[in-house]
Every structure is written in structure tokens, then in C-alpha cells.
Design an enzyme around this catalytic site. Structure first.
Site, mmCIF file in Angstrom:
data_model
loop_
_atom_site.group_PDB
_atom_site.id
_atom_site.type_symbol
_atom_site.label_atom_id
_atom_site.label_comp_id
_atom_site.label_asym_id
_atom_site.label_seq_id
_atom_site.Cartn_x
_atom_site.Cartn_y
_atom_site.Cartn_z
ATOM 1 N N HIS A 298 50.943 8.800 6.941
ATOM 2 C CA HIS A 298 52.015 9.029 8.156
ATOM 3 C C HIS A 298 51.418 10.134 8.895
ATOM 4 C CE1 HIS A 298 53.984 5.592 7.364
ATOM 5 N NE2 HIS A 298 53.594 5.549 5.972
ATOM 6 N N ASP B 216 56.397 8.267 1.260
ATOM 7 C CA ASP B 216 56.356 6.785 1.332
ATOM 8 C C ASP B 216 54.623 6.723 1.625
ATOM 9 O OD1 ASP B 216 57.124 7.600 3.778
ATOM 10 O OD2 ASP B 216 56.709 5.504 4.221
ATOM 11 N N GLU B 217 53.552 5.553 1.585
ATOM 12 C CA GLU B 217 52.373 4.750 2.368
ATOM 13 C C GLU B 217 51.709 5.586 2.601
ATOM 14 O OE1 GLU B 217 54.600 1.188 4.501
ATOM 15 O OE2 GLU B 217 54.024 2.668 5.219
ATOM 16 N N ALA B 218 51.400 6.393 1.053
ATOM 17 C CA ALA B 218 50.206 7.720 1.030
ATOM 18 C C ALA B 218 49.049 6.889 0.120
ATOM 19 C CB ALA B 218 50.385 8.955 0.478
ATOM 20 N N ARG C 16 54.861 -5.153 9.327
ATOM 21 C CA ARG C 16 54.208 -4.405 8.511
ATOM 22 C C ARG C 16 53.707 -4.250 7.220
ATOM 23 N NH1 ARG C 16 58.156 0.739 6.437
ATOM 24 N NH2 ARG C 16 56.567 2.759 6.520
#
Length: 617
Positions: A305, A368-370, A609
Site C-alpha cells: 500500500h 496487510d495485503e503485501a 475490494r
């Protein structure tokens, strides 16, 4: 048209079951009162004032709000209908001689003066035990804890006691709810201001009770963040998590890295102008929150992000090439190089600056979400960043994806999953982690209420008011003991939310549901009772100019249910309302009050998402 209020006095019998708004007369003076009157020989002026006060009490209808109507539900409530208290133009607020307690008393006066039109002077009281009017007293009662309070309402006095100023502040929020809903008006209202008699003993269930505002996907100016803080304060929430950085925008300045805001802050979802806070702006937000006993939890999302940071400083990218700005809503494609020492210099500078301007104990590192930083590369990065946070003197917080990393003393994991069976998080708890619960299918306030909700997403399902309320944080995760749960947080991501009225529409009426889970003892949990209590807050929100979703789950009072616009958001009918705008709470003559009424602006289409995302073009 501005609503006109009339008061009709009807003689009727009052009892504990008198419904809200039912007209009734207060009880006649008791025998003890008559005896006291017979023993005194007051001066003529005192006698006149006393007679006027007694006449007011005799003519006043019963309190239109019951002691049991409070949200979040208090720990103990003991109504005494014969002890209703009438505020008058002569009411004085007396407070213990303590600077923080005095600030709470001034806050109460500033909340009540606009609608009542009463001066409500605040004065230090050498002996608050014996004073009439409203009394706020710090006591040595440590059984109340740092945030608990006791509220006692009698005909002669309203008294809030607490061990700490935070407890007084939360007692003030309860007192506020016990007055008629029009007390939220910012202009004088003709009427009687009666508080229901009885006592409340109240303490929070969880120490961490928060909400998150994403200012990275869409930027919101200081004035709108301050209004959100006021909303949290209403319902005894004590943490504001600010999501300050993401692919679409970087909102906080860092000395030595000016392009973070100059370049990275100039974008947002949908190609809007973006924006950023100055250091002074951020400090102002922190101070405004602190005055309401709310701690700001800043988040710098790492290692993913981070597209806005990479646009500004390509040297942080794995290929050392700055990507193009990104204003879409996909996730998982960007990351800072975990193998570069320059990355850790950057992280240390950023976290050090944010920590220096954030007096609270927590510093959130995202995590998150790496998706492109895998295995040991990811855990090694998290472990090193955790140590950087520790070096600033802060406690590290991260989304539950950081759970596999080695434990660091005090570490807090924020869980946002949708399946309570999460062995990895449970193992992190066994190693010492504490949890903040934000289940996406219960606590994510960017989820739609229903399929036709004009805002929001649905990747975690639909989250109506009952779904936001009907779950138990203490037993939600398998193999996680209740004592490991630090508290709850309600995140509001803003991919589809662009204005303050849209923020409010997504917050209300679900935010109070999450607030009750965080504050109230589990023994008070009851959907049928909660929906009745919550519906009574509709007129309060309308009077305060707060946009909200008139959910069909709640039995709204007729006036509140009718105050909606085309999008379904309930709004104020005040002709002074400004479409899609608000005033700055901190720039008013009354710095503690909320901003002027606003109405709901047009919604924009929602985005889903996804779990994975392609690289942006």
C-alpha cells in the site's frame, strides 16, 4: 421549515413505566421537603426564587427520556421517577478544583448552552458534596477505574463522580443523552430541560474502543476529522485510528522527505485533488481528540500500500523506478524494497516523526495485503519495523497479517478477517499478542447496509445494524481467550466515500452498535432492547444535523423516519443547512460543539475490494 416546539402540561400519574414523551406532572413535595420548608425563614428574595423553582418543578412534565435509554447501555441503572431534575436559567455547574475536571465542566456547559439558552456558569466548588445544580467531582473511588463514573440525579442536584477526568467526561456524555433530543440544537429551543431521576454506575468493558477513518483513499480536511471525533466522543469511544498513507495518497509530512506530500499527497481515488495535513494540522487533530479523551492511533501502511511513496521517491521501489500515480481501488501491487537499507532509513524517519507528534501509546504499521513480499522477506521486514517502532517508545499495532512475525513485547494484532477460525492469529496470541477485533463482516463500516445501499462495498457481505451489533468480541475467534482481547474497532475505508455526509451515513446507526460492544457488559446485550434505545437517537442526530441511514431494522420515531433525502440518508430539515459542507468545530466561538447541520450529498458508485489485483497500468 424550522420545527416549533410547544409544551402542554397534563396532570397524570407518573410511574417507572411511563413511556418517553408521555405527559405527566412531577410528584408533589415530599414530607421531608415540607418539613425543611417549615424550618427555614428565608429572605424575601430567596423565598421568591424558591417559590419559582418549586413551581417549575410542579409544572414540569416527566422527563421525556428514560434513565434506561442510554447508548452504550450502562452497567447498572436504578430509576427514581419521583426525583426528576429540572435545569433552569439559574443552574450552576460546580466542579472539583482540578484543571482537567474543569475542562470537562466547560465542555458540558458548551454542549448545553446553545439549545437551552442558559448561561450555565462553571465554578470550582470547595465542597461539591453539598452544592445544588450540576456537580462534577473527582473522588478517590478507584473501583470506578480510569474511565468509570457514577451519575446521581435528584430533584435538587445532578452529580457525576469519577476517579479520573475521563470518567467525568463519559458521565457528561450520558447526561447529554438524558436530556430531550433537541438539546443537540445549535440554536435556542423553547422547552423544559428535565433529567430523569435515579442513579447510574458505569464502567467500560474493554479499554480499547475505536473507529478508523481512511483519509488516504479520499482526503478529508481537518474540520471534517474533528467532527468525526465529536461523533466518537458521543458514544464513549476512546481511539481514533487514522489511516494516513496508501497507494492513492500520502497525508502526513516528514522532514527530509518533502515529496511525500508534495507529490504523493496530490492524488486520491477518482482523480480528485488529494491533499495533506501540515504538522500543525495533525497536532491540532491530536489535541482536539485528547480534549475529548480520545487517542489518535496513526497508521503508516508498510510494506505494501505504498504506491504514493514510490511515486515520490523511486529509490524505495524494488527496481528504483518511480511508478505512475494510482487513483483506482485495486490492492496488493505496490511495496517498498525490503532488501534495501534505504527503505529502513525511510521507515525510521517516517515512524520517528509520526511518533514524535502522537502522544498516544500506539503506532500502527499496517502490514496487510503485501502480496508481493512473501515468506521470510515479509516476516523479516515486519520484525525489523517492529523494532524501529519500539525504539520510538511506542507499542506496535499491525493488521493480522503480521501475526507470523516474531513476537515483540506488547505487540497488538488487529484482526479484520471474516472467519473466526484463524490458527495463525491464535498462535500469535499464545506467544503474547493482544487483539483488537475488527471483523470485516461485522465491524467494517464501509460495507453496504443492504444490496441497494448507494455507498460502500460488499466483499465481506452486507453489514446491517443487527449484524454490527450481534456478535461477541470475547468469543469471536477460535482458541483465543477473552482476556487477550484489548477491544474493538470499527474501520471506515473510503474508496467510495467522498464527503462528510457520506461518512456520517456509513457511521450511523452502526457506530453506536460497535460502541456498545466495546463499552457495555455482556449481560446487557439484547438486540430488541438495543434497537428501541438506538431508534430514539434519530431525533438527536437530526437536531445535530448528522446524516444517517434510516435503517428499516429500527423503530424510528415518526419525525426522524420522515427526515430523509433521496438517497435514504436522514437529514436535518433546518433551512440553514449547507449542502455537503460543515463548519470547523475548532474555529467556532464554542470550540467544543459540533459543526452546523449538513445534508447528504449524491453518492458515487461503490467498488469491490478484491483479494488480489493486477499492477496498475
Amino acid at each position: 421549515m424550522t420545527a416549533q416546539i410547544s409544551v402542554n402540561v397534563i396532570f397524570a400519574t407518573t410511574n417507572a413505566n411511563t413511556p418517553p414523551g408521555a405527559a405527566a406532572v412531577s410528584s408533589l413535595p415530599s414530607a421531608a421537603d415540607r418539613e425543611q420548608l417549615s424550618l427555614r425563614t428565608p429572605e424575601t428574595g430567596d423565598l421568591a426564587r424558591s417559590a419559582a423553582r418549586v413551581a417549575d418543578e410542579l409544572l414540569a412534565p416527566a422527563a421525556p427520556v428514560r434513565l434506561t435509554d442510554v447508548v452504550p447501555a450502562p452497567e447498572q441503572v436504578r430509576p427514581e421517577p419521583a426525583d426528576d431534575h429540572l435545569l433552569t436559567a439559574d443552574t450552576v455547574i460546580r466542579v472539583s478544583a482540578d484543571a482537567a475536571a474543569l475542562a470537562v465542566a466547560e465542555h458540558l456547559a458548551e454542549l448545553l448552552r446553545p439549545a437551552t439558552g442558559y448561561p450555565l456558569p462553571v465554578t470550582d466548588a470547595a465542597d461539591p458534596e453539598s452544592d445544588r445544580g450540576i456537580v462534577l467531582a473527582l473522588t478517590g473511588d478507584e473501583t470506578l477505574g480510569p474511565e468509570g463514573y457514577r451519575l446521581d440525579v435528584t430533584r435538587d442536584r445532578v452529580r457525576i463522580t469519577a476517579a479520573q477526568p475521563a470518567g467525568l467526561f463519559y458521565g457528561v456524555q450520558t447526561l447529554r443523552q438524558l436530556l430531550p433530543p433537541v438539546v443537540e440544537s445549535r440554536t435556542p429551543v423553547a422547552g423544559r430541560w428535565t433529567l430523569p431521576g435515579g442513579s447510574i454506575l458505569d464502567r467500560p468493558h474493554y479499554p480499547y474502543r475505536g473507529a478508523m477513518l481512511d483519509v488516504a483513499r479520499h482526503f478529508f480536511p481537518v474540520s471534517e476529522v474533528l467532527r468525526v471525533i465529536d461523533h466518537l466522543a458521543r458514544y464513549k469511544l476512546n481511539q481514533l485510528h487514522l489511516h494516513l498513507t496508501d497507494d492513492q495518497g500520502w497525508r502526513i509530512p516528514v522532514p527530509g522527505w518533502p515529496r511525500l506530500t508534495e507529490v504523493g499527497g496530490a492524488t486520491e481515488v477518482g482523480d480528485g485533488p488529494g491533499g495533506h495535513y501540515s504538522t500543525a494540522d495533525y497536532r491540532r487533530i491530536v489535541a482536539y481528540a485528547a480534549a475529548r479523551h480520545i487517542t489518535v492511533v496513526p497508521e503508516i501502511d508498510l510494506p505494501g500500500h505504498t504506491n504514493s511513496a514510490l511515486v515520490a521517491y523511486g529509490e524505495l521501489a524494488p527496481d528504483r523506478v518511480a511508478p505512475q500515480p494510482y487513483t483506482g481501488t485495486e490492492v496488493g501491487f505496490s511495496y517498498v524494497d525490503p532488501a534495501s537499507e534505504r527503505t529502513y532509513e525511510f521507515v525510521a524517519d517516517v515512524l520517528g516523526e509520526v511518533a514524535a507528534n502522537s502522544p498516544g501509546p500506539f503506532l500502527h504499521i499496517g502490514g496487510d495485503e503485501a502480496f508481493k513480499v512473501k515468506g521470510t522477506a515479509y516476516t523479516d521486514f515486519v520484525e525489523r519495523v517492529q523494532r524501529i517502532v519500539a525504539d520510538t517508545g511506542k507499542t506496535v499495532v499491525g493488521w493480522h497479517q503480521i501475526a507470523p512475525a516474531a513476537h515483540l513485547d506488547g505487540r497488538v494484532v488487529q484482526w479484520w478477517g471474516t472467519d473466526g477460525d484463524d490458527p495463525t492469529t491464535a498462535e500469535a496470541v499464545r506467544r503474547g499478542a493482544r487483539l483488537i477485533l475488527s471483523p470485516g463482516n461485522h465491524a467494517y463500516l464501509d460495507m453496504k447496509y443492504a444490496p441497494d445501499t448507494p455507498l460502500g462495498q460488499d466483499w465481506a457481505g452486507l453489514v446491517d445494524v443487527r449484524r454490527a451489533y450481534d456478535w461477541d468480541p470475547g468469543s469471536h475467534l477460535t482458541d483465543v481467550p477473552a482476556e487477550a482481547v484489548l477491544g474493538v474497532e470499527a474501520p471506515l475505508w473510503t474508496e467510495s466515500v467522498t464527503t462528510l455526509p457520506e461518512i456520517e451515513f456509513m457511521l450511523f446507526p452502526r457506530l453506536p452498535a460497535l460502541a456498545e460492544l466495546g463499552w457495555s457488559p455482556r449481560s446487557t446485550h439484547d438486540w430488541d432492547g438495543f434497537r428501541e434505545r438506538l431508534a430514539g437517537h434519530g431525533p438527536r442526530w437530526a437536531a445535530a444535523g448528522i446524516a444517517y441511514h434510516a435503517s428499516p431494522e429500527l423503530p424510528w420515531p415518526v419525525a426522524a423516519a420522515n427526515a430523509t433525502d433521496a438517497s435514504g440518508a436522514a437529514v436535518s430539515t433546518d433551512p440553514a443547512a449547507a449542502l455537503g459542507t460543515s463548519t470547523d468545530p475548532a474555529s467556532e466561538a464554542d470550540p467544543a460543539t459540533e459543526s452546523a447541520p449538513v445534508t447528504e450529498s449524491a453518492a458515487i458508485p461503490s467498488q469491490r475490494r478484491p483479494d488480489t489485483a493486477p499492477d496498475p497500468a
